[in-house]
Each structure stands twice: as structure tokens, then as C-alpha cells.
Design a protein around this motif. Structure first.
Motif, PDB file in Angstrom:
ATOM      1  N   LYS A 173      41.924  47.552  44.274  1.00 39.16           N
ATOM      2  CA  LYS A 173      42.353  46.160  44.380  1.00 39.16           C
ATOM      3  C   LYS A 173      43.327  45.964  45.539  1.00 39.16           C
ATOM      4  CE  LYS A 173      42.408  41.940  42.698  1.00 39.16           C
ATOM      5  NZ  LYS A 173      41.199  41.089  42.683  1.00 39.16           N
ATOM      6  N   SER A 174      44.207  46.924  45.745  1.00 41.38           N
ATOM      7  CA  SER A 174      45.158  46.834  46.858  1.00 41.38           C
ATOM      8  C   SER A 174      44.442  46.836  48.200  1.00 41.38           C
ATOM      9  CB  SER A 174      46.158  47.992  46.801  1.00 41.38           C
ATOM     10  OG  SER A 174      47.058  47.837  45.728  1.00 41.38           O
ATOM     11  N   LEU A 175      43.396  47.644  48.317  1.00 38.35           N
ATOM     12  CA  LEU A 175      42.632  47.682  49.567  1.00 38.35           C
ATOM     13  C   LEU A 175      42.056  46.307  49.902  1.00 38.35           C
ATOM     14  CD1 LEU A 175      40.672  51.063  49.269  1.00 38.35           C
ATOM     15  CD2 LEU A 175      42.514  50.533  50.883  1.00 38.35           C
ATOM     16  N   VAL A 176      41.559  45.630  48.876  1.00 36.96           N
ATOM     17  CA  VAL A 176      41.002  44.295  49.089  1.00 36.96           C
ATOM     18  C   VAL A 176      42.095  43.308  49.495  1.00 36.96           C
ATOM     19  CG1 VAL A 176      39.805  42.363  47.989  1.00 36.96           C
ATOM     20  CG2 VAL A 176      39.065  44.707  47.547  1.00 36.96           C
ATOM     21  N   ALA A 185      35.136  45.512  51.844  1.00 37.41           N
ATOM     22  CA  ALA A 185      34.838  45.391  50.422  1.00 37.41           C
ATOM     23  C   ALA A 185      35.191  46.717  49.755  1.00 37.41           C
ATOM     24  CB  ALA A 185      33.363  45.072  50.201  1.00 37.41           C
ATOM     25  N   SER A 186      35.754  46.653  48.563  1.00 41.74           N
ATOM     26  CA  SER A 186      36.100  47.875  47.841  1.00 41.74           C
ATOM     27  C   SER A 186      35.836  47.672  46.355  1.00 41.74           C
ATOM     28  CB  SER A 186      37.569  48.246  48.071  1.00 41.74           C
ATOM     29  OG  SER A 186      37.874  49.496  47.491  1.00 41.74           O
ATOM     30  N   TYR A 187      35.271  48.708  45.736  1.00 40.60           N
ATOM     31  CA  TYR A 187      34.923  48.649  44.319  1.00 40.60           C
ATOM     32  C   TYR A 187      35.312  49.954  43.632  1.00 40.60           C
ATOM     33  CZ  TYR A 187      31.870  45.211  46.520  1.00 40.60           C
ATOM     34  OH  TYR A 187      31.385  44.182  47.290  1.00 40.60           O
ATOM     35  N   ALA A 237      31.485  37.726  47.169  1.00 42.73           N
ATOM     36  CA  ALA A 237      32.863  37.927  47.612  1.00 42.73           C
ATOM     37  C   ALA A 237      33.828  37.842  46.430  1.00 42.73           C
ATOM     38  CB  ALA A 237      33.230  36.890  48.670  1.00 42.73           C
ATOM     39  N   LYS A 238      33.450  37.094  45.406  1.00 41.51           N
ATOM     40  CA  LYS A 238      34.301  36.963  44.218  1.00 41.51           C
ATOM     41  C   LYS A 238      34.440  38.285  43.478  1.00 41.51           C
ATOM     42  CE  LYS A 238      33.271  32.073  43.336  1.00 41.51           C
ATOM     43  NZ  LYS A 238      32.685  31.117  42.356  1.00 41.51           N
ATOM     44  N   GLN A 239      33.472  39.181  43.691  1.00 46.09           N
ATOM     45  CA  GLN A 239      33.491  40.465  42.988  1.00 46.09           C
ATOM     46  C   GLN A 239      34.182  41.566  43.789  1.00 46.09           C
ATOM     47  OE1 GLN A 239      29.217  40.834  42.147  1.00 46.09           O
ATOM     48  NE2 GLN A 239      29.620  40.315  40.017  1.00 46.09           N
ATOM     49  N   ASN A 240      34.691  41.217  44.950  1.00 45.12           N
ATOM     50  CA  ASN A 240      35.382  42.220  45.761  1.00 45.12           C
ATOM     51  C   ASN A 240      36.629  42.710  45.027  1.00 45.12           C
ATOM     52  OD1 ASN A 240      35.904  43.870  47.912  1.00 45.12           O
ATOM     53  ND2 ASN A 240      36.392  42.239  49.364  1.00 45.12           N
ATOM     54  N   PHE A 244      33.375  48.422  37.985  1.00 43.52           N
ATOM     55  CA  PHE A 244      32.004  48.346  37.494  1.00 43.52           C
ATOM     56  C   PHE A 244      31.675  49.481  36.522  1.00 43.52           C
ATOM     57  CE2 PHE A 244      31.795  45.592  41.067  1.00 43.52           C
ATOM     58  CZ  PHE A 244      30.697  44.763  40.904  1.00 43.52           C
ATOM     59  N   LYS A 245      30.755  49.170  35.617  1.00 40.26           N
ATOM     60  CA  LYS A 245      30.213  50.151  34.675  1.00 40.26           C
ATOM     61  C   LYS A 245      28.762  49.763  34.409  1.00 40.26           C
ATOM     62  CE  LYS A 245      30.870  51.724  29.866  1.00 40.26           C
ATOM     63  NZ  LYS A 245      31.689  51.534  28.640  1.00 40.26           N
ATOM     64  N   ASN A 246      27.859  50.725  34.484  1.00 40.82           N
ATOM     65  CA  ASN A 246      26.429  50.442  34.296  1.00 40.82           C
ATOM     66  C   ASN A 246      25.947  49.333  35.236  1.00 40.82           C
ATOM     67  OD1 ASN A 246      26.156  52.369  32.222  1.00 40.82           O
ATOM     68  ND2 ASN A 246      26.839  50.889  30.686  1.00 40.82           N
ATOM     69  N   LYS A 247      26.438  49.384  36.471  1.00 42.06           N
ATOM     70  CA  LYS A 247      26.051  48.430  37.531  1.00 42.06           C
ATOM     71  C   LYS A 247      26.525  47.000  37.269  1.00 42.06           C
ATOM     72  CE  LYS A 247      21.718  50.919  38.469  1.00 42.06           C
ATOM     73  NZ  LYS A 247      20.257  50.773  38.630  1.00 42.06           N
ATOM     74  N   LYS A 248      27.414  46.832  36.311  1.00 39.74           N
ATOM     75  CA  LYS A 248      27.913  45.495  35.984  1.00 39.74           C
ATOM     76  C   LYS A 248      29.432  45.478  36.038  1.00 39.74           C
ATOM     77  CE  LYS A 248      24.036  44.514  32.880  1.00 39.74           C
ATOM     78  NZ  LYS A 248      23.623  44.196  31.486  1.00 39.74           N
ATOM     79  N   PRO A 249      30.015  44.338  36.466  1.00 42.14           N
ATOM     80  CA  PRO A 249      31.477  44.245  36.477  1.00 42.14           C
ATOM     81  C   PRO A 249      32.032  44.289  35.060  1.00 42.14           C
ATOM     82  CG  PRO A 249      30.481  42.120  36.993  1.00 42.14           C
ATOM     83  CD  PRO A 249      29.362  43.111  36.967  1.00 42.14           C
ATOM     84  N   MET A 250      33.123  45.028  34.907  1.00 43.77           N
ATOM     85  CA  MET A 250      33.791  45.157  33.607  1.00 43.77           C
ATOM     86  C   MET A 250      35.256  44.783  33.768  1.00 43.77           C
ATOM     87  SD  MET A 250      31.474  46.318  31.454  1.00 43.77           S
ATOM     88  CE  MET A 250      32.453  47.006  30.108  1.00 43.77           C
TER      89      MET A 250
END
Length: 277
Positions: A173-176, A185-187, A237-240, A244-250
């Protein structure tokens, strides 16, 4: 397109490396063990092998981290994706030659430093990504920023691991916040409970849990899929900065969403790494 990945010689890292190689023109394989890296390289089709560059990296040796970043910089003008995949849990407290607890260095400080020195290359790319492999273990974190080296508290391998997995999400989150406006982008992600050699290094309750969970674990191939998904997908961009878990945002833990905690982590990390930044 250029990719760098840490911890690619076993487990989900090996699968991630193998499946992503065809999508990139150049791949930097960052690992400690050259023999394992050579074996992994031979597992690739002949036409893929020439694009891979082995880079010696020991995340518990910060000089090694800095040298690895320099090696990459010497071999490319830009970097499109960095996957901070390597990690470990250690049964006994160990202090690295740089003076840091091993879990902290191998899972957080090393990747923080590597990402810092590779950021100029990443920002030269069109749509760069940093992907940090975290864990649902982050929900059990109990962080004392005044005692990250366990000088005053009794060392717990699971607590140390849970803490650094929390740090992976906070770092993401800090990277973003710091570089998102420049195109980064960072996840962060939980790969699942994967059947690899990972848990054999644990002790106590965690080791017992790991053995009991073995029959229910997913394969390394399954565990690599969220990392691969995040590399290949163009997300909103909202998901930056999302987890994620199982390819979905958690939704991660409350601590993982705390701006105060992530700002404190960044500040402390910079202080600890001041001799290498």
C-alpha cells in the motif's frame, strides 16, 4: 517486457517463473543457490533459456541485495514486473550479519531494499508492477516496533512470520501511495496453503498445524495462480494496492489497513536500512 522474481527455485516461485517466462523478453532469476537455478533453467524449453539471467541474491545479506539490484541495472534499462516471492519461517532466532532478525530481513527488509534500488528501472516502464507474496497469517500479527529483533520478547517463529506477512501488505500500500501517481501498480496476495517444503522449517504449534493441514493443501501450481493472474491482468486503478486471494480482492486485517502502522513501518525500515539505501 522484463521480469525479476525472487525465490524462483522451488514451490510456487518455480511454477510462477516457468509459466511467466514465455510472456517476457528477459527474466532475472534472483536466488541464492546457483545449482538449483541451473536445474530450473534446464526445465524450460530451449528457446526460453536464453532470455534468463541468473542473479545471485541473499535477502538476509543486504550487500548482496544491493549488488543484485546493480546487476539488474547493468543488464537492462527498464523493468516491467518485480515479484517479491521469496520468504521463509525459521524455528530459532537468528541474527544476520547485518544485525537483523532473520525472518525480518529475509521476508521484509531485503525486499524493501531491492524494490527501492529497482524503482528507477520500474518507473521507466510503461505500467510497472510490484507483486508481494504475503499470507493470511498476517491476521495473527502482533507487532512491537520497538523490538523487531526480539531482544526483549521471547522469539516465536510463527509470530515473527505473521508480522512480516503483515509488513508485505503494508509495504504494498505504501508503494502505491508513494509511486502510484508515477504509474506504479502494486499488489499483495495470499497464495493459499501450499504443499511445499516451506513448513518444515517451522516449530511448535505451527509445525503441528502444518503437518495436520498437509492432506488439505493445494499444489504449487495452484498456489502460483494468483501471482500469475496479477502479472497478466490489467486491473482497475481502484484496485491498486489491494490484497488478493484466489485471484479476487480480499479485505485484509485492520492492522493491514492502518495508515499509521504502514507509515511507521516505512519510517522504521528506512532507518534500519540507512547504510544500504
Amino acid at each position: 517486457m522484463n521480469l525479476a522474481i525472487t525465490g524462483p527455485t522451488s514451490g510456487i516461485g518455480a511454477v510462477t517463473f516457468q509459466e511467466l517466462c514465455p510472456a517476457f523478453d528477459q527474466v532475472f532469476l534472483l536466488a541464492r543457490n546457483k545449482e538449483k537455478a541451473d536445474l530450473l533453467l534446464k526445465s524450460l524449453p530451449q528457446e526460453e533459456q536464453g532470455k534468463v539471467i541468473f542473479v545471485s541474491l541473499d535477502l538476509a545479506d543486504l550487500d548482496s541485495v544491493k549488488n543484485a539490484a546493480q546487476t539488474i541495472s547493468n543488464n537492462t534499462k527498464s523493468l516491467d514486473v518485480l515479484i517479491n516471492n521469496a520468504g521463509g519461517i525459521f524455528p530459532k532466532k537468528q541474527i544476520t550479519k547485518d544485525g537483523f532478525e532473520l525472518t525480518l530481513s529475509a521476508n521484509h527488509l531485503g525486499h524493501f531494499l531491492l524494490t527501492h534500488h529497482l524503482m528507477p528501472l520500474l518507473l521507466k516502464s510503461d505500467g510497472p508492477k510490484v507483486i508481494n507474496v504475503s499470507s493470511e497469517a498476517h491476521r495473527a500479527a502482533k507487532v512491537d516496533f520497538l523490538d523487531l529483533n526480539y531482544e526483549h520478547h521471547r522469539y516465536s517463529s510463527f509470530n515473527a512470520y505473521a508480522n512480516v506477512k503483515l509488513f508485505n501488505i503494508l509495504f504494498t500500500k505504501s508503494l502505491v501511495e508513494k509511486y502510484g501517481e508515477k504509474g506504479l501498480a502494486s499488489y499483495a496476495l495470499h497464495p493459499g496453503v501450499v504443499n511445499t517444503n516451506f513448513g518444515k522449517e517451522a516449530s511448535g504449534i505451527f509445525n503441528i498445524f502444518w503437518k495436520l493441514a498437509k492432506p488439505f493443501m493445494i499444489s504449487p501450481k495452484e498456489g502460483a495462480q494468483t501471482s500469475i493472474f496479477l502479472v497478466k491482468s490489467k486491473l482497475s486503478a481502484k484496485q491498486n494496492g489491494y490484497y488478493f486471494k484466489n485471484k479476487k480482492p480480499m479485505v485484509p486485517s485492520g492492522s493491514a489497513r492502518s495508515k499509521d502502522i504502514r507509515n511507521e513501518l516505512w519510517e522504521i525500515s528506512e532507518k534500519m536500512l540507512k547504510n544500504w539505501l
